[in-house]
Design a protein around this motif. Sequence first.
Motif, PDB file in Angstrom:
ATOM      1  N   LYS A   1     -15.376   4.896  -8.965  1.00 36.40           N
ATOM      2  CA  LYS A   1     -13.959   4.589  -9.155  1.00 36.40           C
ATOM      3  C   LYS A   1     -13.483   3.502  -8.200  1.00 36.40           C
ATOM      4  O   LYS A   1     -12.445   3.624  -7.540  1.00 36.40           O
ATOM      5  CB  LYS A   1     -13.109   5.857  -8.999  1.00 36.40           C
ATOM      6  N   ARG A   2     -14.277   2.444  -8.123  1.00 39.99           N
ATOM      7  CA  ARG A   2     -13.943   1.321  -7.256  1.00 39.99           C
ATOM      8  C   ARG A   2     -13.723   0.061  -8.085  1.00 39.99           C
ATOM      9  O   ARG A   2     -14.465  -0.217  -9.009  1.00 39.99           O
ATOM     10  CB  ARG A   2     -15.077   1.051  -6.255  1.00 39.99           C
TER      11      ARG A   2
ATOM     12  N   GLN B   1       0.853  -1.186   0.000  1.00 38.87           N
ATOM     13  CA  GLN B   1       0.000   0.000   0.000  1.00 38.87           C
ATOM     14  C   GLN B   1       0.887   1.233   0.000  1.00 38.87           C
ATOM     15  O   GLN B   1       1.850   1.325   0.757  1.00 38.87           O
ATOM     16  CB  GLN B   1      -0.914   0.013   1.231  1.00 38.87           C
ATOM     17  N   ASN B   2       0.576   2.168  -0.893  1.00 40.57           N
ATOM     18  CA  ASN B   2       1.374   3.400  -1.000  1.00 40.57           C
ATOM     19  C   ASN B   2       2.858   3.080  -1.200  1.00 40.57           C
ATOM     20  O   ASN B   2       3.727   3.707  -0.582  1.00 40.57           O
ATOM     21  CB  ASN B   2       1.175   4.282   0.235  1.00 40.57           C
ATOM     22  N   GLN B   3       3.134   2.079  -2.031  1.00 39.65           N
ATOM     23  CA  GLN B   3       4.485   1.657  -2.389  1.00 39.65           C
ATOM     24  C   GLN B   3       5.268   1.112  -1.196  1.00 39.65           C
ATOM     25  O   GLN B   3       6.496   0.994  -1.252  1.00 39.65           O
ATOM     26  CB  GLN B   3       5.254   2.820  -3.048  1.00 39.65           C
TER      27      GLN B   3
ATOM     28  N   VAL C   1      -9.199  -1.142  -5.164  1.00 38.52           N
ATOM     29  CA  VAL C   1      -8.920   0.246  -5.553  1.00 38.52           C
ATOM     30  C   VAL C   1     -10.129   1.114  -5.245  1.00 38.52           C
ATOM     31  O   VAL C   1     -11.266   0.736  -5.525  1.00 38.52           O
ATOM     32  CB  VAL C   1      -8.590   0.350  -7.063  1.00 38.52           C
ATOM     33  N   GLU C   2      -9.875   2.276  -4.659  1.00 42.49           N
ATOM     34  CA  GLU C   2     -10.903   3.297  -4.473  1.00 42.49           C
ATOM     35  C   GLU C   2     -10.262   4.650  -4.736  1.00 42.49           C
ATOM     36  O   GLU C   2      -9.358   5.065  -4.010  1.00 42.49           O
ATOM     37  CB  GLU C   2     -11.503   3.263  -3.068  1.00 42.49           C
ATOM     38  N   ASP C   3     -10.713   5.334  -5.802  1.00 34.81           N
ATOM     39  CA  ASP C   3     -10.061   6.563  -6.251  1.00 34.81           C
ATOM     40  C   ASP C   3      -8.578   6.277  -6.489  1.00 34.81           C
ATOM     41  O   ASP C   3      -8.241   5.422  -7.272  1.00 34.81           O
ATOM     42  CB  ASP C   3     -10.275   7.689  -5.236  1.00 34.81           C
ATOM     43  N   SER C   4      -7.698   6.973  -5.783  1.00 33.39           N
ATOM     44  CA  SER C   4      -6.260   6.766  -5.975  1.00 33.39           C
ATOM     45  C   SER C   4      -5.667   5.808  -4.943  1.00 33.39           C
ATOM     46  O   SER C   4      -4.475   5.518  -4.970  1.00 33.39           O
ATOM     47  CB  SER C   4      -5.531   8.113  -5.891  1.00 33.39           C
ATOM     48  N   GLU C   5      -6.503   5.302  -4.004  1.00 38.95           N
ATOM     49  CA  GLU C   5      -6.032   4.373  -2.977  1.00 38.95           C
ATOM     50  C   GLU C   5      -6.038   2.957  -3.548  1.00 38.95           C
ATOM     51  O   GLU C   5      -7.040   2.495  -4.085  1.00 38.95           O
ATOM     52  CB  GLU C   5      -6.943   4.430  -1.750  1.00 38.95           C
ATOM     53  N   GLU C   6      -4.914   2.245  -3.403  1.00 32.80           N
ATOM     54  CA  GLU C   6      -4.837   0.871  -3.880  1.00 32.80           C
ATOM     55  C   GLU C   6      -4.118   0.000  -2.860  1.00 32.80           C
ATOM     56  O   GLU C   6      -3.099   0.389  -2.301  1.00 32.80           O
ATOM     57  CB  GLU C   6      -4.095   0.790  -5.216  1.00 32.80           C
TER      58      GLU C   6
END
Length: 265
Positions: free
Chosen positions: A201-202, A72-74, A228-233
């Motif tokens: 965007k899910r 998450q978040n690299q 994925v939700e918006d830019s969160e992955e």
Amino acid sequence: MNRQIHIKQQIFRIVFVIAILLFVASCKSAKSIVASGKASDKLSAKQVIKQHQKSDADFKTLQGKVKIEITQNQKEQGSTFNLRIEKDKVIWLSAKLGLARMMITPEKVRFYNKLDNEYFDGDYKLLSDFVGVDLDFNKVQNILLGQAIFDLKGEPHTVSVNENSYALQPKDQNALLELFYLINPSHFKMDSLQLFQQLKKRILQVDYKSYQEVKKQILPKDIRIIAVEDSEEVAITMEFKSITLNEDIRFPFNIPTGYKEIVIK
């Protein structure tokens, strides 16, 4: 830390732990399943559905260990968890030294985290809002067994062959929620579950990388989840080890006193 950001992070933590619970697999004597079957365009949707429902694993209890890696978040982290399940009743997960523990039943989703001294005690609304699907215990259990999450007999479906999988989808797709199942032609368990919500965007995609046989039951072995939700992955990979079936097991769970409740508004 901003409270809204903190709550968002807790949602991802809870969803992460739930995701761990969603899958069952190997034991030391388990045999890997070689997918040698070939999908045929002569099978109807009803025939594929019938075979898929026959493939549902039959057991009373399960316990074992699962190695999880989450990105998450690299940032990547991993650990091994103890997993226990009583089919149709309880799913229980515990981190090393009991630092985090979750128990879900048909009525509740409960979770506590000793690292942050926080807990969650509520219903399925949190998870349903996150993935955009009205979840309940049966849907969660079906996912962990490699089964379709909705009643396939409840509405007509279409089927086609896609890269040697049976691509099954509702005949009348919901404009707000697109749903696809890829069914393996060898054992008729899922190769992939795909949910798309373009407006929100899910995306939720669960790929069953391999299966194995445990006491004559075909169960997932290696799993990859992308949420994925918006830019969160969040990307999760799982390797299941030391699973045994149908033994007597317990589900200890007690929220420590003095912990702060996680409230999602």
